[in-house]
Design an enzyme around this catalytic site. Structure first.
Site, mmCIF file in Angstrom:
data_model
loop_
_atom_site.group_PDB
_atom_site.id
_atom_site.type_symbol
_atom_site.label_atom_id
_atom_site.label_comp_id
_atom_site.label_asym_id
_atom_site.label_seq_id
_atom_site.Cartn_x
_atom_site.Cartn_y
_atom_site.Cartn_z
ATOM 1 C CE LYS A 1 59.076 74.300 -5.742
ATOM 2 N NZ LYS A 1 59.452 74.065 -7.157
ATOM 3 C CB THR A 2 58.485 81.580 -5.826
ATOM 4 O OG1 THR A 2 59.486 80.615 -5.536
ATOM 5 C CG2 THR A 2 58.757 82.860 -5.080
ATOM 6 C CG ASP B 1 62.374 78.596 -2.527
ATOM 7 O OD1 ASP B 1 61.782 77.516 -2.708
ATOM 8 O OD2 ASP B 1 62.986 79.202 -3.429
ATOM 9 C CB THR C 1 63.244 70.421 -5.229
ATOM 10 O OG1 THR C 1 64.289 70.494 -4.263
ATOM 11 C CG2 THR C 1 63.142 71.731 -5.964
ATOM 12 N NE ARG D 1 63.191 80.101 -12.148
ATOM 13 C CZ ARG D 1 63.078 79.493 -10.970
ATOM 14 N NH1 ARG D 1 63.711 78.347 -10.753
ATOM 15 N NH2 ARG D 1 62.349 80.017 -10.030
HETATM 16 P P1 ADP Z 1 59.637 77.817 -8.368
HETATM 17 O O1 ADP Z 1 59.376 78.622 -7.126
HETATM 18 O O2 ADP Z 1 58.789 76.585 -8.446
HETATM 19 O O3 ADP Z 1 61.097 77.504 -8.584
HETATM 20 P P2 ADP Z 1 58.767 80.228 -9.745
HETATM 21 O O4 ADP Z 1 57.463 80.487 -9.118
HETATM 22 O O5 ADP Z 1 59.916 81.093 -9.324
HETATM 23 O O6 ADP Z 1 59.175 78.681 -9.626
HETATM 24 O O7 ADP Z 1 58.547 80.343 -11.341
HETATM 25 C C1 ADP Z 1 59.602 80.613 -12.232
HETATM 26 C C2 ADP Z 1 59.162 81.566 -13.316
HETATM 27 O O8 ADP Z 1 58.304 80.868 -14.209
HETATM 28 C C3 ADP Z 1 58.336 82.759 -12.796
HETATM 29 O O9 ADP Z 1 59.121 83.923 -12.733
HETATM 30 C C4 ADP Z 1 57.232 82.954 -13.814
HETATM 31 O O10 ADP Z 1 57.606 83.961 -14.727
HETATM 32 C C5 ADP Z 1 57.159 81.648 -14.554
HETATM 33 N N1 ADP Z 1 55.962 80.867 -14.212
HETATM 34 C C6 ADP Z 1 55.902 79.867 -13.272
HETATM 35 N N2 ADP Z 1 54.697 79.313 -13.254
HETATM 36 C C7 ADP Z 1 53.954 79.958 -14.171
HETATM 37 C C8 ADP Z 1 52.597 79.809 -14.632
HETATM 38 N N3 ADP Z 1 51.798 78.857 -14.138
HETATM 39 N N4 ADP Z 1 52.163 80.650 -15.585
HETATM 40 C C9 ADP Z 1 52.993 81.578 -16.109
HETATM 41 N N5 ADP Z 1 54.277 81.758 -15.740
HETATM 42 C C10 ADP Z 1 54.765 80.957 -14.789
#
Ligand code: ADP
Length: 363
Positions: free
Chosen positions: A88-89, A133, A182, A241
């Site tokens: 998401k981030t 977030d 979430t 992640r």
């Molecule tokens: P969330 O905000 O949903 O908790 P993040 O965007 O922080 O998740 O993603 C976590 C990590 O996973 C990121 O640092 C990235 O390295 C990896 N990641 C997430 N989505 C992808 C994707 N679609 N392709 C490649 N790497 C990804």
């Protein structure tokens, strides 16, 4: 304008298990540990082309971004919801970059005073992207400041009280708010309704995770073969992640105890040592399943009873443990509580209680 001008989001505590699992910190927890932030930023995709999976979401986003650009407008407000660690981030950062901006990153728990939010809102320029977030954790008062800002691009500030109360309407530039949560169910209806674009992120397939592992291994300069990447992917609970975290553990093992290359055997052994099983479940997942399967004879049992037995908080179980177990069909949710399925008994190599087995035959 700068990235990360507000303090980093408050992190939930990481889960440490009870005395029977002394020092067994969870490796498959999808939340980001503080020490991972820097590395997470290194491995984070830098363009939509590098972003693996979530094809429908990415495609629709690109259309919305292009349309906004053509009209010379800012993008509508976007809400992403889904389990932690799914990107998401990352998507928020990619949207901002595509709009030619650097995102302003903050989180619900950090914005606990209206003046913090008002300060940020009034400093935004037209087209800027503000990422919040854990937006479900915004306080009610703060949230109310957000409504007019999102809808009419202004903040209302009330000075004095009673008969002398006066409302000042301060204009805000046309910005884009990107919220991530979430728990979409915990957002208030007025907040949810103010997002023009709402996307659900789902768990990734093994193939997609394999691509992510290979790409990350390339960036970390560790040789990996297809079987090695597939082994890590299968055990990543559908979560990028976690895939990156497992890759780092396997890399350590490969460098210290093997010849510096990740193969299936190296990945298998490294992850076995970490307590991650063939389906990517760790000790807490298995303890969760065993509690229902054994102590509650397969269920149904309420989440708070499970939490009390495991001395865990219900939020961790509901946000982090349960969604994946539901996804792979090991657990079901019924009106009377959680139940395990025969698949869970099979995975735990446990015999089903006779009354549970009889019920299954009836079904
Ligand atoms: P969330 O905000 O949903 O908790 P993040 O965007 O922080 O998740 O993603 C976590 C990590 O996973 C990121 O640092 C990235 O390295 C990896 N990641 C997430 N989505 C992808 C994707 N679609 N392709 C490649 N790497 C990804």
């Amino acid at each position: 304008m700068s990235e990360e001008t507000t303090p980093p989001p408050a992190r939930k505590r990481r889960v440490v298990l009870g005395p029977q699992d002394a020092a067994a910190e969870r490796i498959v927890v999808p939340e980001e540990a503080p020490e991972e932030e820097a590395l997470g930023a290194t491995l984070r995709p830098r363009s939509f082309d590098e972003y693996v999976g979530q094809l429908a979401v990415v495609d629709n986003l690109k259309i919305a971004i292009d349309a906004a650009k053509r009209r010379g407008e800012s993008l509508e407000h976007v809400l992403f919801y889904g389990p932690p660690g799914l990107g998401k981030t990352t998507l928020a950062t990619l949207i901002a970059r595509d709009m030619g901006r650097s995102p302003r990153l903050t989180s619900g728990p950090t914005l606990d005073k209206p003046k913090d939010l008002v300060g940020i809102l009034t400093s935004l320029a037209t087209g800027d992207v503000l990422f919040i977030d854990e937006i479900h954790r915004l306080g009610g008062v703060v949230e109310e400041f957000l409504y007019p800002a999102m809808e009419d691009f202004r903040v209302d500030i009330v000075m004095d009280s009673g008969a002398y109360a006066k409302t000042y309407k301060i204009p805000v530039e046309r910005f884009t708010l990107i919220g991530a949560t979430t728990r979409a169910g915990m957002l208030s209806a007025p907040l949810r309704e103010r997002f023009g674009l709402v996307y659900h992120l789902d768990y990734y397939s093994d193939d997609e995770l394999q691509q992510i592992v290979k790409r990350s291994a390339g960036m970390l300069e560790i040789p990996i073969d297809t079987e090695g990447a597939a082994t890590i992917a299968r055990r990543s609970r559908g979560t990028p992640r976690i895939a990156n975290r497992l890759l780092r553990r396997v890399r350590d093992y490969a460098e210290v105890r093997a010849d510096g290359r990740i193969t299936r055997d190296v990945a298998d052994e490294a992850l076995r040592r970490e307590g991650v099983d063939a389906r990517g479940l760790d000790r807490l997942d298995r303890a969760f399943l065993r509690t229902i399967a054994d102590q509650y004879r397969g269920g149904p049992v309420g989440i708070s009873a499970i939490a009390a037995t495991l001395t865990e908080d219900t939020e961790t179980l509901e946000d982090v443990v349960e969604p994946f177990l539901l996804k792979i069909g090991f657990v079901t949710r019924t009106a009377s509580g959680r139940k395990v399925t025969p698949l869970a008994y099979e995975h735990l190599a446990m015999a089903m209680p006779p009354e549970f087995a009889a019920q299954q035959r009836l079904l």
